[in-house]
Motif scaffolding. Structure first.
Motif, PDB file in Angstrom:
ATOM      1  N   SER A  99       0.866  -1.178   0.000  1.00  0.00           N
ATOM      2  CA  SER A  99       0.000   0.000   0.000  1.00  0.00           C
ATOM      3  C   SER A  99       0.896   1.219   0.000  1.00  0.00           C
ATOM      4  N   ALA A 100       0.299   2.363  -0.245  1.00  0.00           N
ATOM      5  CA  ALA A 100       1.088   3.589  -0.313  1.00  0.00           C
ATOM      6  C   ALA A 100       1.728   3.929   1.027  1.00  0.00           C
ATOM      7  N   SER A 101       1.111   3.513   2.132  1.00  0.00           N
ATOM      8  CA  SER A 101       1.628   3.866   3.449  1.00  0.00           C
ATOM      9  C   SER A 101       2.631   2.853   3.990  1.00  0.00           C
ATOM     10  N   LEU A 102       2.830   1.755   3.287  1.00  0.00           N
ATOM     11  CA  LEU A 102       3.767   0.726   3.734  1.00  0.00           C
ATOM     12  C   LEU A 102       4.966   0.686   2.805  1.00  0.00           C
ATOM     13  N   PRO A 103       6.117   0.296   3.345  1.00  0.00           N
ATOM     14  CA  PRO A 103       7.287   0.157   2.470  1.00  0.00           C
ATOM     15  C   PRO A 103       7.096  -1.022   1.523  1.00  0.00           C
ATOM     16  N   ASP A 104       7.809  -0.974   0.407  1.00  0.00           N
ATOM     17  CA  ASP A 104       7.832  -2.139  -0.472  1.00  0.00           C
ATOM     18  C   ASP A 104       8.597  -3.242   0.233  1.00  0.00           C
ATOM     19  N   LEU A 105       8.157  -4.452   0.039  1.00  0.00           N
ATOM     20  CA  LEU A 105       8.827  -5.596   0.627  1.00  0.00           C
ATOM     21  C   LEU A 105       9.177  -6.560  -0.501  1.00  0.00           C
ATOM     22  N   ASP A 106      10.453  -6.604  -0.843  1.00  0.00           N
ATOM     23  CA  ASP A 106      10.925  -7.556  -1.842  1.00  0.00           C
ATOM     24  C   ASP A 106      11.191  -8.863  -1.137  1.00  0.00           C
ATOM     25  N   ARG A 107      10.769  -9.928  -1.768  1.00  0.00           N
ATOM     26  CA  ARG A 107      11.079 -11.235  -1.206  1.00  0.00           C
ATOM     27  C   ARG A 107      11.661 -12.099  -2.305  1.00  0.00           C
ATOM     28  N   ASP A 108      12.717 -12.809  -1.917  1.00  0.00           N
ATOM     29  CA  ASP A 108      13.406 -13.692  -2.830  1.00  0.00           C
ATOM     30  C   ASP A 108      13.110 -15.116  -2.399  1.00  0.00           C
ATOM     31  N   LEU A 109      12.443 -15.881  -3.255  1.00  0.00           N
ATOM     32  CA  LEU A 109      12.112 -17.268  -2.948  1.00  0.00           C
ATOM     33  C   LEU A 109      13.121 -18.197  -3.592  1.00  0.00           C
TER      34      LEU A 109
ATOM     35  N   PHE B 188      10.264   0.724   9.009  1.00  0.00           N
ATOM     36  CA  PHE B 188      11.074   0.054   7.997  1.00  0.00           C
ATOM     37  C   PHE B 188      11.631   1.099   7.045  1.00  0.00           C
ATOM     38  N   LEU B 189      12.778   0.812   6.475  1.00  0.00           N
ATOM     39  CA  LEU B 189      13.298   1.636   5.398  1.00  0.00           C
ATOM     40  C   LEU B 189      12.373   1.500   4.195  1.00  0.00           C
ATOM     41  N   PRO B 190      12.422   2.442   3.254  1.00  0.00           N
ATOM     42  CA  PRO B 190      11.461   2.414   2.142  1.00  0.00           C
ATOM     43  C   PRO B 190      11.416   1.106   1.366  1.00  0.00           C
TER      44      PRO B 190
ATOM     45  N   SER C 175      14.644 -18.879  11.413  1.00  0.00           N
ATOM     46  CA  SER C 175      14.831 -17.497  10.978  1.00  0.00           C
ATOM     47  C   SER C 175      16.242 -17.048  11.294  1.00  0.00           C
ATOM     48  N   PHE C 176      16.793 -16.280  10.377  1.00  0.00           N
ATOM     49  CA  PHE C 176      18.138 -15.749  10.535  1.00  0.00           C
ATOM     50  C   PHE C 176      18.091 -14.243  10.297  1.00  0.00           C
ATOM     51  N   PRO C 177      17.826 -13.469  11.366  1.00  0.00           N
ATOM     52  CA  PRO C 177      17.724 -12.017  11.203  1.00  0.00           C
ATOM     53  C   PRO C 177      19.079 -11.378  10.924  1.00  0.00           C
ATOM     54  N   ILE C 178      19.067 -10.328  10.129  1.00  0.00           N
ATOM     55  CA  ILE C 178      20.276  -9.550   9.892  1.00  0.00           C
ATOM     56  C   ILE C 178      20.570  -8.693  11.121  1.00  0.00           C
ATOM     57  N   ASP C 179      19.539  -8.002  11.625  1.00  0.00           N
ATOM     58  CA  ASP C 179      19.694  -7.155  12.811  1.00  0.00           C
ATOM     59  C   ASP C 179      18.338  -7.053  13.490  1.00  0.00           C
ATOM     60  N   GLU C 180      18.105  -7.920  14.495  1.00  0.00           N
ATOM     61  CA  GLU C 180      16.788  -7.963  15.129  1.00  0.00           C
ATOM     62  C   GLU C 180      16.523  -6.785  16.060  1.00  0.00           C
ATOM     63  N   GLU C 181      17.476  -5.883  16.193  1.00  0.00           N
ATOM     64  CA  GLU C 181      17.266  -4.689  17.019  1.00  0.00           C
ATOM     65  C   GLU C 181      17.357  -3.405  16.200  1.00  0.00           C
ATOM     66  N   ALA C 182      17.277  -3.516  14.881  1.00  0.00           N
ATOM     67  CA  ALA C 182      17.391  -2.354  14.006  1.00  0.00           C
ATOM     68  C   ALA C 182      16.233  -1.392  14.226  1.00  0.00           C
ATOM     69  N   ASP C 183      16.489  -0.128  13.973  1.00  0.00           N
ATOM     70  CA  ASP C 183      15.446   0.896  14.034  1.00  0.00           C
ATOM     71  C   ASP C 183      15.850   2.031  13.103  1.00  0.00           C
TER      72      ASP C 183
END
Length: 176
Positions: free
Chosen positions: A5-15, A51-53, A85-93
């Protein structure tokens, strides 16, 4: 790319489909996209997570043998599991651009869905949300963390008209 949606960041997912067993689920991408869209919308609005854009995550669809190796190498548990799950940075902000990796094992997911009496798509939706929340720092080791994570999962699943997967289970704090 999933445009949520316009108010949410794009979420790319690689399967990455490593096991042909997943080919039996014809609408795999649609199941994952629906789960991730609902999860992203909920945590952004209700949990205030930023989230970042443009964010990205990888989803790996493998088998019990491969996930058993990952579980042994990364968690010291020499057994297959449903999702890791393998987070890159689970405390990012804010979070991003890369969120991390979620890995699913077909045989375990299929067996659990059969044992629970639920459609594999519904169980996979729950596990996708569970893995996504782990990427964002949610956990279930301590009882209060588990309560929080489960309540978020249940709320998102309810928005997708899916039942509470924890209903009737034993609370963590009552286990020895």
């Amino acid at each position: 790319m999933s445009h949520l949606s316009a108010s949410l960041p794009d979420l790319d997912r690689d399967l990455l489909i490593e096991s042909d067993l997943w080919q039996s689920l014809e609408d795999l991408e649609a199941v994952i996209d629906r789960a991730l869209a609902a999860g992203l919308a909920y945590v952004t609005k209700e949990e205030g997570i930023a989230f970042l854009p443009e964010c990205e995550l990888s989803l790996v669809f493998t088998d019990d043998a491969a996930i058993r190796t990952l579980n042994a190498d990364h968690r010291g548990k020499d057994k297959a599991t449903n999702v890791l799950s393998f987070p890159i940075d689970e405390e990012a902000d804010p979070f991003g651009p890369m969120l991390g990796d979620i890995v699913f094992a077909y045989e375990t997911v299929e067996r659990e869905s059969r044992d629970l009496g639920v459609e594999i798509r519904d169980h996979l939706t729950h596990l996708c949300l569970h893995g996504f929340l782990h990427l964002l720092g949610y956990d279930h080791i301590e009882p209060d963390e588990a309560d929080k994570m489960e309540s978020v999962e249940v709320a998102i699943l309810a928005q997708l008209d899916l039942p509470n997967p924890y209903e009737g289970t034993v609370p963590l704090e009552s286990l020895d």
